[in-house]
Write a protein that holds these residues in place. Structure first.
Motif, PDB file in Angstrom:
ATOM      1  N   GLU A   1       0.813  -1.211   0.000  1.00 32.50           N
ATOM      2  CA  GLU A   1       0.000   0.000   0.000  1.00 32.50           C
ATOM      3  C   GLU A   1       0.849   1.265   0.000  1.00 32.50           C
ATOM      4  OE1 GLU A   1      -1.086  -1.991   3.029  1.00 32.50           O
ATOM      5  OE2 GLU A   1      -3.098  -2.636   2.426  1.00 32.50           O
ATOM      6  N   GLU A   2       2.113   1.126   0.328  1.00 27.44           N
ATOM      7  CA  GLU A   2       2.998   2.285   0.396  1.00 27.44           C
ATOM      8  C   GLU A   2       3.718   2.570  -0.917  1.00 27.44           C
ATOM      9  OE1 GLU A   2       5.597   2.001   3.721  1.00 27.44           O
ATOM     10  OE2 GLU A   2       3.968   1.629   5.132  1.00 27.44           O
ATOM     11  N   GLY A   3       3.474   1.759  -1.920  1.00 28.08           N
ATOM     12  CA  GLY A   3       4.090   1.986  -3.215  1.00 28.08           C
ATOM     13  C   GLY A   3       4.720   0.730  -3.771  1.00 28.08           C
ATOM     14  N   ALA A   4       5.560   0.900  -4.775  1.00 32.83           N
ATOM     15  CA  ALA A   4       6.186  -0.245  -5.436  1.00 32.83           C
ATOM     16  C   ALA A   4       7.560   0.139  -5.948  1.00 32.83           C
ATOM     17  CB  ALA A   4       5.316  -0.744  -6.589  1.00 32.83           C
ATOM     18  N   MET A   5       8.422  -0.863  -6.099  1.00 34.43           N
ATOM     19  CA  MET A   5       9.708  -0.655  -6.763  1.00 34.43           C
ATOM     20  C   MET A   5      10.028  -1.893  -7.580  1.00 34.43           C
ATOM     21  SD  MET A   5      12.653  -2.501  -5.659  1.00 34.43           S
ATOM     22  CE  MET A   5      13.990  -1.320  -5.792  1.00 34.43           C
ATOM     23  N   GLY A   6      10.736  -1.663  -8.678  1.00 35.76           N
ATOM     24  CA  GLY A   6      11.098  -2.776  -9.545  1.00 35.76           C
ATOM     25  C   GLY A   6      12.362  -2.460 -10.324  1.00 35.76           C
TER      26      GLY A   6
END
Length: 208
Positions: free
Chosen positions: A48-53
């Protein structure tokens, strides 16, 4: 689209997590962002706090692993020939526009550095310290790995909005898609995994 903004995302360090961790995002042809056009992004963290890839199919121009290890002083010039024989002409990838000077190593789960390795799923982990590069240089590293400079980051809800806007398709990740050196074919191969014909997508984009 705001993807160049740095976003520190809390991640699950104990094992497989919810959302899209451990899957790949495949850019739709309509996504013309210079960083993400025809990209395949492995999602390392999503909450819910975001994403990284990490983008796994865009080689950094003119950069290979041996040269980078020499530049970082992980090895000295006397080891360059031996290292080149061990890792070949392995290219460094452009992982995304955030923290573009920082290295991130996606690798098989047979390697772990205490307090530095994040387990993403049963077969893939990520380490972002020099420990893993030293291990690779000395033959003690993971069996499979790729090194990327930078990462892609999304603020809370942003990735979900982009998926709903048809900017991305979701694809299962496998070892070949992540780790083999044929980066130029990964985009078409990822589309093939989910049964999508690029020619059809191009036609659709042309009529949008």
């Amino acid at each position: 689209m705001g993807r160049t903004r740095r976003k520190d995302v809390k991640v699950n360090t104990s094992g497989p997590g919810p959302f899209l961790e451990g899957k790949c995002l495949v850019a739709m042809p309509s996504l013309q962002d210079v960083h993400f056009n025809r990209s395949v992004v492995y999602v390392c963290a999503h909450s819910e706090e975001g994403a990284m890839g990490i983008i796994v199919n865009h080689p950094a121009p003119g950069v290979n692993l041996v040269d980078l290890l020499l530049q970082l002083k992980v090895v000295d010039s006397s080891d360059a020939t031996r290292l080149a024989e061990a890792v070949g002409d392995q290219r460094v990838l452009t992982g995304g526009p955030v923290d573009a000077s920082r290295g991130f190593v996606l690798h098989s789960a047979d390697y772990r550095a205490d307090d530095a390795t994040m387990r993403i799923d049963e077969s893939v982990s990520m380490t972002a310290t020099l420990d893993v590069l030293r291990a690779i240089a000395h033959g003690d590293g993971p069996r499979k790995s790729i090194l990327a400079l930078g990462y892609a980051g999304w603020s809370p809800g942003q990735l979900e909005q982009e998926i709903l806007a048809n900017s991305w398709m979701i694809c299962p990740a496998d070892s070949a898609l992540l780790f083999d050196p044929e980066h130029e074919t990964k985009y078409e191969r990822a589309l093939g995994v989910i049964g999508v014909d690029l020619r059809f997508l191009a036609d659709e984009a042309g009529h949008a």
